[in-house]
Design a protein around this motif. Structure first.
Motif, short mmCIF file in Angstrom:
data_model
loop_
_atom_site.label_atom_id
_atom_site.label_comp_id
_atom_site.label_asym_id
_atom_site.label_seq_id
_atom_site.Cartn_x
_atom_site.Cartn_y
_atom_site.Cartn_z
N SER A 128 0.84 -1.19 0.00
CA SER A 128 0.00 0.00 0.00
C SER A 128 0.88 1.25 0.00
O SER A 128 2.11 1.17 0.10
N LYS A 129 0.24 2.41 -0.10
CA LYS A 129 1.00 3.66 -0.10
C LYS A 129 1.77 3.82 1.20
O LYS A 129 2.94 4.24 1.19
N GLU A 130 1.16 3.47 2.32
CA GLU A 130 1.83 3.59 3.60
C GLU A 130 3.02 2.63 3.70
O GLU A 130 4.09 2.99 4.20
N GLU A 131 2.82 1.39 3.20
CA GLU A 131 3.91 0.42 3.23
C GLU A 131 5.07 0.85 2.34
O GLU A 131 6.25 0.66 2.70
N ARG A 132 4.74 1.43 1.20
CA ARG A 132 5.80 1.90 0.31
C ARG A 132 6.58 3.05 0.96
O ARG A 132 7.80 3.15 0.79
N GLN A 133 5.87 3.91 1.68
CA GLN A 133 6.55 5.00 2.38
C GLN A 133 7.50 4.45 3.44
O GLN A 133 8.62 4.95 3.62
N ILE A 134 7.05 3.41 4.16
CA ILE A 134 7.91 2.80 5.18
C ILE A 134 9.15 2.18 4.54
O ILE A 134 10.28 2.35 5.02
N LEU A 135 8.94 1.48 3.42
CA LEU A 135 10.07 0.88 2.73
C LEU A 135 11.05 1.95 2.23
O LEU A 135 12.27 1.75 2.27
N ALA A 136 10.51 3.07 1.74
CA ALA A 136 11.38 4.15 1.27
C ALA A 136 12.21 4.73 2.41
O ALA A 136 13.41 5.03 2.24
N VAL A 137 11.61 4.86 3.58
CA VAL A 137 12.35 5.37 4.74
C VAL A 137 13.43 4.38 5.15
O VAL A 137 14.58 4.76 5.43
N LEU A 138 13.09 3.09 5.18
CA LEU A 138 14.08 2.08 5.55
C LEU A 138 15.24 2.06 4.55
O LEU A 138 16.40 1.85 4.93
N ALA A 139 14.92 2.26 3.26
CA ALA A 139 15.97 2.24 2.24
C ALA A 139 16.98 3.35 2.45
O ALA A 139 18.14 3.22 2.05
N ARG A 140 16.54 4.45 3.06
CA ARG A 140 17.44 5.58 3.30
C ARG A 140 18.11 5.50 4.67
O ARG A 140 18.96 6.33 4.98
N THR A 141 17.73 4.51 5.48
CA THR A 141 18.24 4.45 6.86
C THR A 141 19.70 4.05 6.91
O THR A 141 20.53 4.71 7.54
N CYS A 142 20.01 2.92 6.26
CA CYS A 142 21.39 2.46 6.25
C CYS A 142 21.60 1.54 5.05
O CYS A 142 20.63 1.11 4.41
N HIS A 143 22.86 1.22 4.79
CA HIS A 143 23.17 0.39 3.63
C HIS A 143 22.57 -1.00 3.76
O HIS A 143 22.15 -1.61 2.77
N ALA A 144 22.53 -1.54 4.98
CA ALA A 144 22.01 -2.89 5.18
C ALA A 144 20.55 -3.00 4.77
O ALA A 144 20.11 -4.01 4.22
N PHE A 145 19.78 -1.95 5.06
CA PHE A 145 18.36 -1.96 4.70
C PHE A 145 18.13 -1.59 3.24
O PHE A 145 17.11 -1.92 2.66
N SER A 146 19.05 -0.87 2.65
CA SER A 146 18.81 -0.23 1.36
C SER A 146 18.45 -1.22 0.26
O SER A 146 17.40 -1.10 -0.38
N GLU A 147 19.31 -2.20 0.03
CA GLU A 147 19.10 -3.10 -1.11
C GLU A 147 17.80 -3.90 -1.02
O GLU A 147 17.00 -3.91 -1.96
N PRO A 148 17.52 -4.59 0.10
CA PRO A 148 16.26 -5.35 0.17
C PRO A 148 15.02 -4.48 0.03
O PRO A 148 14.05 -4.87 -0.62
N CYS A 149 15.05 -3.31 0.63
CA CYS A 149 13.87 -2.44 0.57
C CYS A 149 13.69 -1.84 -0.82
O CYS A 149 12.55 -1.71 -1.29
N LEU A 150 14.76 -1.46 -1.46
CA LEU A 150 14.65 -0.96 -2.83
C LEU A 150 14.15 -2.05 -3.78
O LEU A 150 13.34 -1.79 -4.68
N ASN A 151 14.62 -3.28 -3.58
CA ASN A 151 14.13 -4.38 -4.41
C ASN A 151 12.63 -4.57 -4.26
O ASN A 151 11.92 -4.82 -5.23
N ARG A 152 12.18 -4.44 -3.02
CA ARG A 152 10.74 -4.58 -2.77
C ARG A 152 9.96 -3.43 -3.40
O ARG A 152 8.89 -3.62 -3.99
N LEU A 153 10.49 -2.23 -3.28
CA LEU A 153 9.80 -1.05 -3.81
C LEU A 153 9.65 -1.11 -5.33
O LEU A 153 8.62 -0.73 -5.88
#
Length: 527
Positions: free
Chosen positions: A35-60
């Motif tokens: 959903s829009k809210e879930e995508r926003q959460i994933l976008a925030v996680l992707a910017r948090t640190c390198h460890a989160f970035s790749e998996p969250c961007l792949n999902r987005l």
């Protein structure tokens, strides 16, 4: 302390392992389409640190319903000018950061995305699923070359396994080259859905092009063709050893399969579990495909463009209910297309009309009693039927696993018996798993609700469909339904142009008004 020592104490500090765990958690999200809210959460996680970035961007970026996100990744404004301007070298670097993550692309008539494709010849190297519903008449852009689909060729790679195209174009010559060449561009296709409307009465050019395309692949698992197919395609698909689900629209001129495609010793569609046919001709076409050996269908559906007769229905159901399918068939649908089911163009005196044909009898439906694993049964025909309460009860007694039932038809002058509201009690007793109901019955006489005190199903939460059902006492009907089906929200009442030879426009409108009163009383019962 060394990094290896820290990692041995905390495995989450190992990048590869952490990515695997995070990917698994992302895949277990309750909604496969964020959903829009879930995508926003994933976008925030992707910017948090390198460890989160790749998996969250792949999902987005895994699934796109437009190419506008790609345009916005390098442009401040995603307008027509930006879509038509080829990206610079620096902008291509930005695009390449995200394009390899896209695995599914769904396009419609969003013309900015189409212009962007046309100008850039974009490649999505890991694209696995491509869907495109194209309708020229609804597209606001008038300068787009809809007579050509060459601009999507870069998207067709060997990685694609699912392809769904809906093409609406009267110029057959433009997409015949596509039908000829896409099997070579996508050799690993497992699932294809083609909906081609050529707008002409001559189906031969499209059928020939489809034959080359479909017969060029031997690895299909799923095929849906909403286009006129010929006997060459039918034979190729019928003898496939890999197909699991098939949905076909047969052209009017397609000859009977027993005459042109399959020998008596052949077993067509022997590997298929789900088979759906849309026929222009009689039900006999489907019956000719059935064998009493090596066809373990799970779901079987036939949809008709034309009216049928009781003998054809009887032959089909008898062939379906062969002993080998007693424990495999779970869903059966035999219905008419809506324009036939509505009764349009039919009159009581018409020699081909619905009121002069022999009705469906209990003997017609009795073969279905052997199919003890049925979960879904739909018999929705613009055809009269003669079935009483006891006969209906003896049928449904054999389907304890039934979840959805629709048995709807017309009320013809030759129908000597009609089901009443009493059948609901036997239905609920015999089918405890039932969740959806659609029936044609006579609601003129209402049973006393108190006599069915032990019969109640709180699990039916969807509207009950009643087709061609007369009544006279809406209050009693509503009280009876509330007693048996307390969780059912309302009744959805439909009718054909003539419910019965004695009915007229006035009586049909009166029945409609009375069923509206039933719904009102069900929502607001008396204190």
């Amino acid at each position: 302390m060394s990094n290896n020592s820290i990692a041995s104490r905390n495995p989450l500090l190992i990048p590869d392992l952490f990515h695997c765990i995070l990917e698994y958690l992302i895949k277990t999200l309750p909604n496969e389409r964020p959903s829009k809210e879930e995508r926003q959460i994933l976008a925030v996680l992707a910017r948090t640190c390198h460890a989160f970035s790749e998996p969250c961007l792949n999902r987005l970026w895994r699934r796109l319903n437009s190419l506008l996100p790609l345009i916005r990744s390098f442009a401040a404004v995603a307008d027509e000018t930006r879509a038509k301007t080829p990206p610079s070298s620096r902008e291509w670097l930005v695009i390449s950061r995200y394009s390899h993550r896209v695995q599914e692309l769904n396009l419609g008539n969003e013309y900015l995305s189409l212009h962007f494709l046309q100008r850039t010849r974009l490649v999505l190297p890991n694209l696995r699923v491509f869907r495109w519903k194209r309708h020229r008449r609804t597209t606001p852009s008038t300068d787009f070359p809809f007579d050509s689909i060459a601009f999507v060729w870069p998207l067709f790679t060997s990685n694609i396994v699912t392809l769904e195209l809906e093409l609406d174009n009267t110029n057959d010559s433009k997409y015949q080259p596509f039908l000829k060449n896409y099997p070579h561009r996508c050799p690993n296709l497992e699932s294809i859905k083609l909906n081609i409307s050529n707008g002409t009465k001559d189906h031969k050019p499209v059928s020939q092009a489809l034959s080359q395309a479909i017969c060029g692949n031997a690895n299909w698992h799923h095929v849906e063709l909403f286009a006129p197919i010929d006997n060459i395609i039918l034979k190729h698909l019928g003898m496939s050893s890999t197909l699991k689900t098939v949905s076909l629209t047969l052209a009017p001129q397609t000859s009977r399969p027993d005459e042109a495609c399959f020998r008596p010793e052949d077993t067509p569609f022997c590997s298929v579990t789900d088979l759906a046919l849309i026929l222009w001709n009689s039900l006999d076409f489907a019956t000719c495909l059935l064998r009493d050996r090596d066809q373990l269908f799970r779901c079987f559906q036939v949809t008709l463009h034309t009216l049928t007769v009781a003998t054809e229905v009887s032959s089909l159901l008898t062939a379906l209910a062969s002993p080998q399918r007693t424990h495999s068939l779970q869903a059966i649908t035999v219905n008419h297309l809506p324009h036939i089911a509505s009764g349009h163009g039919l009159s009581p005196g018409d020699g081909n009309g619905i009121f002069v044909r022999q009705p469906l009898l209990y003997e017609t439906l009795r073969p279905l009693a052997s199919l003890v694993q049925l979960r879904t049964l739909v018999i929705d025909l613009n055809h009269p039927a003669s079935l009483n309460d006891q006969q209906f009860a003896s049928l449904v007694y054999n389907w304890p696993l039934l979840e959805a039932l629709q048995m709807t038809w017309t009320r013809g002058e030759h129908s000597s018996a009609s089901m009443t509201l009493k059948v609901l009690s036997s239905l609920l007793i015999s089918c405890p798993e039932l969740r959806e109901i659609g029936l044609t019955l006579d609601a003129m006489d209402v049973p006393v609700a108190g006599t069915y005190a032990d019969v109640c199903s709180p699990f039916i939460t969807s509207p009950m469909q009643l087709h061609n059902c007369p009544l006279k006492d809406p209050d009693s009907v509503a009280d009876f339904l509330v007693k048996l089906l307390p969780s059912m929200p309302r009744v959805r009442w439909t009718h054909t142009s003539h419910m019965h030879p004695t009915d007229n426009v006035g009586s049909i409108r009166e029945y409609q008004r009375l069923w509206m009163q039933v719904n009102q009383r069900m929502h607001h019962p008396p204190p």
